[in-house]
Design an enzyme around this catalytic site. Sequence first.
Site, PDB file in Angstrom:
ATOM      1  N   ILE A 280       0.996  -1.217   0.120  1.00 37.35           N
ATOM      2  CA  ILE A 280       0.044   0.039  -0.002  1.00 37.35           C
ATOM      3  C   ILE A 280       0.812   1.108   0.080  1.00 37.35           C
ATOM      4  O   ILE A 280       2.011   1.242   0.572  1.00 37.35           O
ATOM      5  CB  ILE A 280      -0.994  -0.068   1.088  1.00 37.35           C
ATOM      6  CG1 ILE A 280      -1.849   1.237   1.043  1.00 37.35           C
ATOM      7  CG2 ILE A 280      -0.148  -0.103   2.486  1.00 37.35           C
ATOM      8  CD1 ILE A 280      -3.142   1.237   2.068  1.00 37.35           C
ATOM      9  N   CYS A 281       0.429   2.377  -0.654  1.00 39.27           N
ATOM     10  CA  CYS A 281       0.988   3.616  -0.474  1.00 39.27           C
ATOM     11  C   CYS A 281       2.338   3.686  -1.241  1.00 39.27           C
ATOM     12  O   CYS A 281       2.295   3.399  -2.525  1.00 39.27           O
ATOM     13  CB  CYS A 281       1.022   4.079   0.809  1.00 39.27           C
ATOM     14  SG  CYS A 281       1.325   5.796   0.853  1.00 39.27           S
ATOM     15  N   HIS A 282       3.376   4.057  -0.501  1.00 38.53           N
ATOM     16  CA  HIS A 282       4.737   4.004  -1.255  1.00 38.53           C
ATOM     17  C   HIS A 282       5.406   2.628  -1.120  1.00 38.53           C
ATOM     18  O   HIS A 282       6.490   2.521  -1.714  1.00 38.53           O
ATOM     19  CB  HIS A 282       5.392   5.113  -0.295  1.00 38.53           C
ATOM     20  CG  HIS A 282       5.015   6.411  -0.611  1.00 38.53           C
ATOM     21  ND1 HIS A 282       4.064   7.074  -0.198  1.00 38.53           N
ATOM     22  CD2 HIS A 282       5.685   7.557  -1.343  1.00 38.53           C
ATOM     23  CE1 HIS A 282       4.113   8.443  -0.362  1.00 38.53           C
ATOM     24  NE2 HIS A 282       4.999   8.721  -1.170  1.00 38.53           N
TER      25      HIS A 282
ATOM     26  N   SER B 245      -2.833  -0.882  -2.892  1.00 39.32           N
ATOM     27  CA  SER B 245      -3.903   0.257  -2.763  1.00 39.32           C
ATOM     28  C   SER B 245      -2.873   1.662  -2.686  1.00 39.32           C
ATOM     29  O   SER B 245      -1.931   1.461  -2.685  1.00 39.32           O
ATOM     30  CB  SER B 245      -4.621   0.019  -1.442  1.00 39.32           C
ATOM     31  OG  SER B 245      -5.533  -0.913  -1.725  1.00 39.32           O
TER      32      SER B 245
END
Length: 182
Positions: free
Chosen positions: A109-111, A162
């Site tokens: 998720i994210c980075h 995500s």
Amino acid sequence: MLDGKTIAFLVAPEGVEQVELTEPWKAVKQAGGTPRLVSTSPGRIQAFNHLDKADTFAVDDTVDEADPASYDGLVLPGGVANPDFLRMSPDAVRFAKSFFDAGKPVAAICHAPWTLVEADVVRGRTLTSWPSLQTDLRNAGATWVDKEVVVCTEGGNTLVTSRKPDDLKAFCQAVTDLFGDK
């Protein structure tokens, strides 16, 4: 259900976005799985709420000693500093890549996909991330899309991605579905 499944959560000693660690962790536990915190250093890791220090968490295993074969899947939480640190650690990159080599499910998720770029496992896959990573992912051979959750089955294992903390409800559901299927 994840009964009997052990899921590795790979994080750096400092910089993981706390909610991106704790929410999937709770989801795995509530589904009957056993989450384990894996890091590059023993002791405790320091989580953050964006740029502010948050809680600390005890490390269960270190990447140089952990056996990837003892885990059923891998979760890579985000935060800007967390994956940036991990992608500079050969042991962490090797640990993450081993899940792809073994055909085991991975969620990021994210980075967090920065670590996957370094492991050279995104080529030919479709995924999402924090928007600032889209050029890095495209340059590494991935197709980047702006969606809440992407489930990619190309490449021999399943990868769930995500974009951000706002996507955590959908991400956690996809994570438990993913690990429950394998």
